[in-house]
Structures are given as C-alpha cells and as structure tokens.
Design a protein around this motif. Sequence first.
Motif, PDB file in Angstrom:
ATOM      1  N   MET A 177      10.319   4.375 -11.716  1.00 28.60           N
ATOM      2  CA  MET A 177      11.066   3.719 -10.475  1.00 28.60           C
ATOM      3  C   MET A 177      10.273   2.896  -9.922  1.00 28.60           C
ATOM      4  SD  MET A 177      11.670   7.781  -9.528  1.00 28.60           S
ATOM      5  CE  MET A 177      12.650   7.543  -7.814  1.00 28.60           C
ATOM      6  N   VAL A 178       8.788   2.667 -10.117  1.00 29.75           N
ATOM      7  CA  VAL A 178       8.321   1.749  -9.101  1.00 29.75           C
ATOM      8  C   VAL A 178       8.394   0.376 -10.044  1.00 29.75           C
ATOM      9  CG1 VAL A 178       5.821   0.947  -8.927  1.00 29.75           C
ATOM     10  CG2 VAL A 178       6.555   3.312  -8.215  1.00 29.75           C
ATOM     11  N   ASP A 179       8.400   0.510 -11.497  1.00 28.27           N
ATOM     12  CA  ASP A 179       8.684  -0.554 -12.371  1.00 28.27           C
ATOM     13  C   ASP A 179       9.874  -1.198 -12.035  1.00 28.27           C
ATOM     14  OD1 ASP A 179       7.681  -2.003 -14.938  1.00 28.27           O
ATOM     15  OD2 ASP A 179       9.704  -1.230 -15.135  1.00 28.27           O
ATOM     16  N   GLU A 180      10.973  -0.425 -11.920  1.00 30.98           N
ATOM     17  CA  GLU A 180      12.489  -1.038 -11.813  1.00 30.98           C
ATOM     18  C   GLU A 180      12.423  -1.582 -10.061  1.00 30.98           C
ATOM     19  OE1 GLU A 180      14.831   2.438 -12.014  1.00 30.98           O
ATOM     20  OE2 GLU A 180      14.748   2.732 -14.300  1.00 30.98           O
ATOM     21  N   LYS A 181      11.604  -1.370  -9.435  1.00 34.71           N
ATOM     22  CA  LYS A 181      11.456  -2.022  -8.162  1.00 34.71           C
ATOM     23  C   LYS A 181      10.655  -3.371  -8.247  1.00 34.71           C
ATOM     24  CE  LYS A 181      13.310   0.513  -4.526  1.00 34.71           C
ATOM     25  NZ  LYS A 181      13.898  -0.062  -3.321  1.00 34.71           N
ATOM     26  N   GLY A 182      10.117  -3.505  -9.459  1.00 37.30           N
ATOM     27  CA  GLY A 182       9.556  -4.957  -9.702  1.00 37.30           C
ATOM     28  C   GLY A 182       7.824  -4.953  -9.513  1.00 37.30           C
ATOM     29  N   VAL A 195       0.752  -0.960  -0.205  1.00 33.72           N
ATOM     30  CA  VAL A 195      -0.020  -0.090   0.069  1.00 33.72           C
ATOM     31  C   VAL A 195       0.857   1.293   0.106  1.00 33.72           C
ATOM     32  CG1 VAL A 195      -0.135   0.119   2.544  1.00 33.72           C
ATOM     33  CG2 VAL A 195      -2.103   1.020   1.258  1.00 33.72           C
ATOM     34  N   GLY A 196       0.359   2.250  -0.596  1.00 31.82           N
ATOM     35  CA  GLY A 196       0.963   3.677  -0.520  1.00 31.82           C
ATOM     36  C   GLY A 196       0.397   4.577  -0.440  1.00 31.82           C
ATOM     37  N   THR A 197       0.596   5.660   0.356  1.00 35.21           N
ATOM     38  CA  THR A 197      -0.386   6.927   0.690  1.00 35.21           C
ATOM     39  C   THR A 197       0.513   8.159   0.536  1.00 35.21           C
ATOM     40  OG1 THR A 197      -1.777   7.592   2.398  1.00 35.21           O
ATOM     41  CG2 THR A 197       0.347   6.974   3.237  1.00 35.21           C
ATOM     42  N   GLY A 198      -0.191   9.163  -0.044  1.00 40.32           N
ATOM     43  CA  GLY A 198       0.244  10.360  -0.492  1.00 40.32           C
ATOM     44  C   GLY A 198      -0.733  11.476  -0.157  1.00 40.32           C
ATOM     45  N   LYS A 245      11.800   7.687  -1.273  1.00 44.02           N
ATOM     46  CA  LYS A 245      11.526   8.840  -0.576  1.00 44.02           C
ATOM     47  C   LYS A 245      10.457   9.745  -1.189  1.00 44.02           C
ATOM     48  CE  LYS A 245      15.893   9.334   1.688  1.00 44.02           C
ATOM     49  NZ  LYS A 245      16.851   8.113   1.459  1.00 44.02           N
ATOM     50  N   ASP A 246      10.215  11.137  -0.841  1.00 46.20           N
ATOM     51  CA  ASP A 246       9.036  11.595  -1.447  1.00 46.20           C
ATOM     52  C   ASP A 246       9.329  12.453  -2.736  1.00 46.20           C
ATOM     53  OD1 ASP A 246      10.227  14.372  -0.478  1.00 46.20           O
ATOM     54  OD2 ASP A 246       9.085  13.881   1.686  1.00 46.20           O
ATOM     55  N   ILE A 247       8.526  13.047  -3.094  1.00 47.29           N
ATOM     56  CA  ILE A 247       8.823  13.642  -4.673  1.00 47.29           C
ATOM     57  C   ILE A 247       9.893  14.804  -4.459  1.00 47.29           C
ATOM     58  CG2 ILE A 247       6.871  13.128  -5.832  1.00 47.29           C
ATOM     59  CD1 ILE A 247       5.643  15.516  -5.424  1.00 47.29           C
ATOM     60  N   GLY A 248       9.745  15.709  -3.353  1.00 41.28           N
ATOM     61  CA  GLY A 248      10.503  16.855  -3.048  1.00 41.28           C
ATOM     62  C   GLY A 248      12.177  16.420  -3.170  1.00 41.28           C
ATOM     63  N   VAL A 274      -2.014  19.083  -7.844  1.00 43.12           N
ATOM     64  CA  VAL A 274      -1.894  18.696  -6.373  1.00 43.12           C
ATOM     65  C   VAL A 274      -2.216  16.957  -6.517  1.00 43.12           C
ATOM     66  CG1 VAL A 274      -4.445  19.372  -6.139  1.00 43.12           C
ATOM     67  CG2 VAL A 274      -2.685  19.157  -4.071  1.00 43.12           C
ATOM     68  N   LEU A 275      -3.376  16.671  -7.256  1.00 43.95           N
ATOM     69  CA  LEU A 275      -3.603  15.206  -7.432  1.00 43.95           C
ATOM     70  C   LEU A 275      -2.522  14.547  -8.179  1.00 43.95           C
ATOM     71  CD1 LEU A 275      -5.667  13.100  -7.337  1.00 43.95           C
ATOM     72  CD2 LEU A 275      -6.788  14.106  -9.611  1.00 43.95           C
ATOM     73  N   ILE A 276      -1.804  14.938  -8.906  1.00 36.49           N
ATOM     74  CA  ILE A 276      -0.503  14.220  -9.515  1.00 36.49           C
ATOM     75  C   ILE A 276       0.530  13.978  -8.285  1.00 36.49           C
ATOM     76  CG2 ILE A 276       1.121  14.003 -11.035  1.00 36.49           C
ATOM     77  CD1 ILE A 276      -1.476  13.070 -12.444  1.00 36.49           C
ATOM     78  N   HIS A 277       0.791  15.071  -7.733  1.00 38.25           N
ATOM     79  CA  HIS A 277       1.759  15.146  -6.860  1.00 38.25           C
ATOM     80  C   HIS A 277       1.174  14.144  -5.641  1.00 38.25           C
ATOM     81  CE1 HIS A 277       3.298  19.466  -7.771  1.00 38.25           C
ATOM     82  NE2 HIS A 277       3.274  18.611  -8.694  1.00 38.25           N
ATOM     83  N   ALA A 278       0.109  13.906  -5.015  1.00 32.87           N
ATOM     84  CA  ALA A 278      -0.279  13.016  -4.048  1.00 32.87           C
ATOM     85  C   ALA A 278      -0.048  11.822  -4.508  1.00 32.87           C
ATOM     86  CB  ALA A 278      -1.584  13.458  -3.632  1.00 32.87           C
ATOM     87  N   ILE A 279      -0.560  11.394  -5.913  1.00 35.96           N
ATOM     88  CA  ILE A 279      -0.408  10.005  -6.612  1.00 35.96           C
ATOM     89  C   ILE A 279       1.284   9.712  -6.494  1.00 35.96           C
ATOM     90  CG2 ILE A 279      -0.657   8.567  -8.358  1.00 35.96           C
ATOM     91  CD1 ILE A 279      -3.138  10.370  -9.120  1.00 35.96           C
ATOM     92  N   MET A 280       1.895  10.772  -7.162  1.00 39.54           N
ATOM     93  CA  MET A 280       3.404  10.244  -7.161  1.00 39.54           C
ATOM     94  C   MET A 280       3.875   9.918  -5.599  1.00 39.54           C
ATOM     95  SD  MET A 280       4.430  13.441  -9.724  1.00 39.54           S
ATOM     96  CE  MET A 280       6.309  13.415  -9.340  1.00 39.54           C
ATOM     97  N   ASP A 281       3.799  10.739  -4.605  1.00 41.68           N
ATOM     98  CA  ASP A 281       4.008  10.485  -3.311  1.00 41.68           C
ATOM     99  C   ASP A 281       3.688   8.950  -2.753  1.00 41.68           C
ATOM    100  OD1 ASP A 281       5.936  12.289  -2.609  1.00 41.68           O
ATOM    101  OD2 ASP A 281       4.717  13.551  -1.511  1.00 41.68           O
TER     102      ASP A 281
END
Length: 365
Positions: A291-296, A211-214, A263-266, A247-254
Amino acid sequence: MVSLILTCAGQGKRTGFDENKLLKLINGKSVIDTAFDAFTNSGLIDEFIITANKYDYDFLTKKFKGRANVVLGGETRTLSIKSALALVKGDIVLIHDGARPFVSKEVILDCIQTVKKFGSGIASIPTPETIATAINGEILSATKENLYTVQTPQGFFTKDIKKAYDKLVTFDYPDDSSIYKEFIGIPHLSKGDPKNKKLTFKEDFKLETRVGTGFDCHKLVENRRLVLGGVVIPHDKGLLGHSDADVLIHAIMDALLSSVGLKDIGYYFSDKDPKFKDIDSTILLKEVLKMVDEKGYKVDNLSAVIMAEKPKLLKHIDSIKENLAKLLNIEVDKIGLTATTLEGLGFVGREEGICVKADLLVTSK
Ligand code: MG
C-alpha cells in the motif's frame, strides 16, 4: 492547429535512478504527468505525441491511450523526434523535453506566437552567470552579454522542421534549434523561464520525506508464543491477540500507514475477520508495504522501542533487526531498536503486557 512532441525516450541515466526519471514522482505526481498536464491545462495544444524508449513504450501507450500518440524512440533524441514528426498533423509543432515539467502557459503561448511571427520560437533565458570560453585551461573570453540558456519548448512550422529533419545525415544534435539553423534559417528566441528547469540529476528531484508513528500493546498470557518482529522469542508467556499478536510488527504497520495518511491496521485487517486468525503478522506487513509502495513511497529508516519487563531482549535485538531489515528492504543500520523495562511500574511493569512505539521515515520513490 498546434501539435506537441514530448520527448520521453531517454533513460535518464545521469539521475542514477534505475527506472526512467520521468516516472519519478515530484510533489506526488510523476514528472511526465506534470509536464503533460502543463500543456493540456494551457489549452493551447491540439495534438499530443510522446516519444518512449523500448522499456516504457507499452506502459506509456496504455497510460496515455486516447490522450496522446506514443511512438517508439530511436538511439538518440534526434532519431526519436524524426519518428515523432512523421505523425504530426498540426501546422505548428512544439518540441519539449519531458524532463522539464514546470513549463508555464506564458512560455508555451510566447513560443507559439513567436513561431507565427518569425517562423520559429526557442524558449531561452539570458544566462545569469558569466560564461568563459577556455581551451587547455586558458580563458580566451568571458562574458554574459548576448548569451542565453536554451530551453524547450522549441516551436516551428511543421513543414520547415520536417524538411530540416529530412536533410539530416547525422543524428546527434543537441537540440532542434541547431537543426533548424543548419538547414532552414536563423532560429528566433522566445520567452523562457528560470523555473522551466530540466531535471537532470538526482538532486533535482526533491525527494519528499514523511514521518509515521505507530503504537501498540498486547496482553501477556500463558500458552502463547512470543513473537517480536517476526522472531520467536523463548519465554514462558506469549502475547494474546487475534493474529500472532506481534506487537512490534503491528506498531510498524501503523507507522507505515500513518506516514502516507492511511487509516490504522484495524481498519484494513479486522480482528473479527476469521481469515486473520493467528495469521503471521509479517504477511500483513507485506500487504501494508504494498500500500505504501502504491502511494509512491518507500521506507527510509525505522526507530522503535519495545517496552517489556521480561524477557530481557538484548540478546535478541540483532536477530530481530536483521529480520526487519529483510522485511522492510532496508539496511540493518537503518534500523534502531531498543528495549526498556518500565521499572516495575504499571501493567508493563507487572509483566501483564508488552508495548511498542515505532517511528519511521518514508521517502518518495
Ligand atoms: Mg496489535
């Protein structure tokens, strides 16, 4: 000297994956690496040979350079092993399914010792369930006595199994013990293990879910475009930020970065860096997905809530969802997107800013 042939030339069609199942991750490591490491870590193998299909041959050759000889397999398992046997230098050879990554040192050792004693060692376990022989729906016999499930490794003196393979006229034997039995002699059981399971079906690959939360907030100001989820929303104000302030894309990225423990997008996209000035945030999202893809991992589903007093977002939700589905490469119905006001409370209520909370699941690929 003991050689190992690891059979990896199948395409694993029964798993329903579109790539070789042996390249799938299991507990964060590919099946083939898990199997290979089990033998390496046993310290019992002196030479490694891997059979590969034509699609994976270049990749595996590169991957195992200096550690194993990779040979191009044939149409059947039997033909692939025949090619591999030509390279074997050890006086004992173990043949093992690449799709059995959980082989233990004990099983490998017993296989080798049984070869030394009896000329062959076939890892097997007593069948736990009753097995019936049936023809045309009629059971002729049912028993579990003297019945074994045959696994790998299957070990032989190299000269014997090579001699057997040289005599073959058909090339679709189920395993090597059958070939040995036909041309050399009676194969001998060695210790198997219920954990030494062959991964055959998709269900055998316990996909790992994380799970991920942003969360993100941006200030609403005049003379800026309002962009949410990559969609421009008509409004008299827009969000302030170094990028397009989506703001929506940023929260999704985090949420994505968080799901795989990054780590976070910043950290990755500094708001001091001029190259990100006014950048379309969906470009950054693509970087994060890489990056997520590279982590598998890949995205399974997304659930997010936009907190905004104005504008009313209901009529824009579907187009934002469609855009996000394209960006995240998931079905639209895997996205839940809601909008809420804060009933006039706080800075969101005073229309000074918009916040987004995003949660998502990623699964191992
Ligand atoms: Mg932001």
